[in-house]
Design a protein around this motif. Sequence first.
Motif, PDB file in Angstrom:
ATOM      1  N   ALA A 205     109.272 100.713  44.518  1.00 51.08           N
ATOM      2  CA  ALA A 205     108.858 101.991  42.869  1.00 51.08           C
ATOM      3  C   ALA A 205     108.245 100.750  41.962  1.00 51.08           C
ATOM      4  O   ALA A 205     107.901 101.909  41.558  1.00 51.08           O
ATOM      5  N   SER A 207     106.211  99.082  41.770  1.00 52.17           N
ATOM      6  CA  SER A 207     104.252  99.608  42.075  1.00 52.17           C
ATOM      7  C   SER A 207     103.810 100.376  42.421  1.00 52.17           C
ATOM      8  O   SER A 207     102.800 100.895  42.691  1.00 52.17           O
ATOM      9  N   LEU A 208     105.151 101.505  42.741  1.00 52.62           N
ATOM     10  CA  LEU A 208     104.399 103.255  42.461  1.00 52.62           C
ATOM     11  C   LEU A 208     105.066 103.512  40.781  1.00 52.62           C
ATOM     12  O   LEU A 208     104.889 104.813  40.993  1.00 52.62           O
ATOM     13  N   GLY A 209     104.516 102.483  40.648  1.00 49.64           N
ATOM     14  CA  GLY A 209     104.827 103.132  38.289  1.00 49.64           C
ATOM     15  C   GLY A 209     106.061 103.180  38.132  1.00 49.64           C
ATOM     16  O   GLY A 209     106.405 104.053  37.079  1.00 49.64           O
ATOM     17  N   ALA A 210     107.428 103.424  38.892  1.00 40.30           N
ATOM     18  CA  ALA A 210     108.865 104.318  38.360  1.00 40.30           C
ATOM     19  C   ALA A 210     108.611 102.438  36.572  1.00 40.30           C
ATOM     20  O   ALA A 210     108.558 101.991  37.063  1.00 40.30           O
ATOM     21  N   SER A 211     109.445 103.563  35.756  1.00 42.64           N
ATOM     22  CA  SER A 211     110.061 102.389  34.804  1.00 42.64           C
ATOM     23  C   SER A 211     111.701 102.361  35.332  1.00 42.64           C
ATOM     24  O   SER A 211     111.398 102.468  36.068  1.00 42.64           O
ATOM     25  N   GLN A 214     113.680 105.625  35.313  1.00 43.53           N
ATOM     26  CA  GLN A 214     113.282 106.169  36.689  1.00 43.53           C
ATOM     27  C   GLN A 214     113.486 104.748  37.683  1.00 43.53           C
ATOM     28  O   GLN A 214     114.467 106.196  38.653  1.00 43.53           O
ATOM     29  N   ASN A 218     116.606 107.043  40.470  1.00 43.66           N
ATOM     30  CA  ASN A 218     115.708 107.313  41.591  1.00 43.66           C
ATOM     31  C   ASN A 218     116.275 106.635  42.796  1.00 43.66           C
ATOM     32  O   ASN A 218     115.878 106.416  44.189  1.00 43.66           O
TER      33      ASN A 218
ATOM     34  N   PHE B 100     106.787 110.149  45.510  1.00 41.34           N
ATOM     35  CA  PHE B 100     107.304 109.111  44.589  1.00 41.34           C
ATOM     36  C   PHE B 100     107.267 108.835  43.786  1.00 41.34           C
ATOM     37  O   PHE B 100     107.497 109.266  42.726  1.00 41.34           O
ATOM     38  N   GLY B 101     105.611 107.838  44.174  1.00 43.50           N
ATOM     39  CA  GLY B 101     104.566 107.612  43.411  1.00 43.50           C
ATOM     40  C   GLY B 101     104.243 108.517  41.889  1.00 43.50           C
ATOM     41  O   GLY B 101     104.311 108.829  41.058  1.00 43.50           O
ATOM     42  N   ARG B 103     105.509 111.591  41.582  1.00 43.03           N
ATOM     43  CA  ARG B 103     106.830 112.289  40.918  1.00 43.03           C
ATOM     44  C   ARG B 103     106.503 111.382  39.429  1.00 43.03           C
ATOM     45  O   ARG B 103     107.262 111.301  39.246  1.00 43.03           O
ATOM     46  N   MET B 104     107.148 110.209  39.549  1.00 48.21           N
ATOM     47  CA  MET B 104     107.008 108.897  38.723  1.00 48.21           C
ATOM     48  C   MET B 104     106.757 108.548  37.644  1.00 48.21           C
ATOM     49  O   MET B 104     106.949 108.976  36.608  1.00 48.21           O
ATOM     50  N   ASN B 105     105.175 109.424  38.072  1.00 47.40           N
ATOM     51  CA  ASN B 105     103.731 109.273  36.784  1.00 47.40           C
ATOM     52  C   ASN B 105     103.986 110.972  36.330  1.00 47.40           C
ATOM     53  O   ASN B 105     103.155 111.332  35.894  1.00 47.40           O
ATOM     54  N   ASN B 152      99.568 107.391  45.184  1.00 48.17           N
ATOM     55  CA  ASN B 152      98.858 106.966  44.325  1.00 48.17           C
ATOM     56  C   ASN B 152      97.603 105.894  44.315  1.00 48.17           C
ATOM     57  O   ASN B 152      97.586 105.282  43.081  1.00 48.17           O
TER      58      ASN B 152
END
Lengths: 303, 266
Positions: A205, A207-211, A214, A218, B100-101, B103-105, B152
């Motif tokens: 998560a 690495s997918l850019g989640a804070s 988030q 999530n 997921f990626g 959406r988080m952005n 991403n």
Amino acid sequence: MSNMESNPNISGGFGGGPGGSAGRVIEKNPPKKSPNAQRKTVTFGDGSAVTGNRLISLATLVVLFVIWLLSEALGIADPTFFPGPIETIQGGWELATDGFQRVTLAEHVFASLRRILIGFGIGVVVGVPVGLAMGLNNTLRAIFDPLIELFRPVPPLAFIPLLILWFGIGETPAVVMLFFAAFFIMVIAARAGVTGVRLSKVHAAYSLGASKQQILRNVILPNALPEIFVGMRVAIGVCWGTLVAAELVGAQTGLGAMIWTARTFFRNELVVFGIIIIGVIGVILDLIMRKAEERFIPWRGRG
Amino acid sequence: MSNLSVDHLGMIYELPNGGSVEALKDVSFDLESGRILTLLGPSGCGKTTLLNIIAGFLAPTSGSITLNGAPITGPGQDRGMVFQQGALFEWLNVADNVSFGPRMNGNEGPQTDAMVQDLLETVGLGDFGQKAVYELSGGMQQRVALARCLANDPELILMDEPLGALDALTREKMQSLILELWDRTQKTIVLVTHSVEEALFLGDRLFVMAPRPGRIEREYELPFAKLGLTEDPRELKNSPEFTEKREEILSLIWEMEEQIMGHEGA
């Protein structure tokens, strides 16, 4: 003659692997098997092969009821000590329609359910965030750990004298006690849910850019949901058992209070009826939790 | 153009009993953009540690590491991860895992949906978007993991034994898929594996790493990844050039294992 039947070793291989979703489905709903269907040669010791039988389970209840009925009809049991089914059903009918001591069955049930829903509800709403926080933060973990460890083993009923002293007799002490009962269970469940998260999911998560927020919402929360649901199921069972005991001593209404009052008036058939109702409601509460679990977290145990 | 730059990297793990392990010592290399590097070596050689440092999950105890000149200090979406297994979000369906990626952005909508569908088709899962991930086989789950990572559009893709849990046949198919994606996206890839054959076949660069202290023992520049895009993988893996390299590396790793055994007196 099919090959399958003459070679049990091969057909046994199709009997659903160990665990897995297939095994679970079969366990719940044993399908009718045709004589040619695959057959396991080893069932003793194979947990997934022992699924019980609804007919036999039903027969147990029927036989038990018939024995009870006969004991009343033949006058084997002294009705003062052990009321028979007809007397019990009559008492239950009276309770349901006219009420006992001017309180009906529905009012007792409602009073008990109201207490449990409020106490359990607040316990979940407060306990889950505390548990999550304990699983996520060193300081919070350190702060709450001794409190949880100290008070968790205390049976909730032990709080009752103090709670009555503080809040008087009425709704509040029972509800607060139920809150305690649910709170500790939920804290521990939520904490376990957080600490059980697979690190690779959190890493993925990030690495997918989640804070952080988030990830909490999530990843960590959904990941902890199965544990939280197990906690809720345990908590509602514990709450139900505790509530009835609490109502024995500190309440005017509720099923526990009802059987206690009935005892003092030697209305033992109402005691027996109350016990059965308490059992049935306990089963229903558990069933609701299980259905909710299936409905809301179908991914449970499949990560 | 240099992309990933690793300079005198060292990593020391403190052990709870007071000792310490040198997981990496003085590791230096530059990885140009668009290359695919495989890391191979016996357990304890620090290959996963190195990958985790590049990903930003671990901070090195010495040395520096930069991506396009910027130091790596934590995880970021310029570096995508593919794990061995169990890193998918089982509470989301396949399409929601892949999106997921984005959406988080804050990128939601028809554009993202189209991109996700496109990626799913690329990895051969065009019809599986609405499936639950736990309904898929291990190989299909790894396809989802690849698509999720690509969604991403990362600069660098890090793979930690991505095919380690798959059966031999699925593994071969997935190797070809990884090469295909590499060719199509021109991404830089770093892949950790236990399999000598896989490291040779997928790496156009290969580091054989050695333990105690963890270090790069030998480096190879290899033609097989590029050849694998056009030639039959089985024939390629049976070619004399390939088998010769395979035996060479196998004996190198055997030597290391023997040394470790001698070292521990086992």
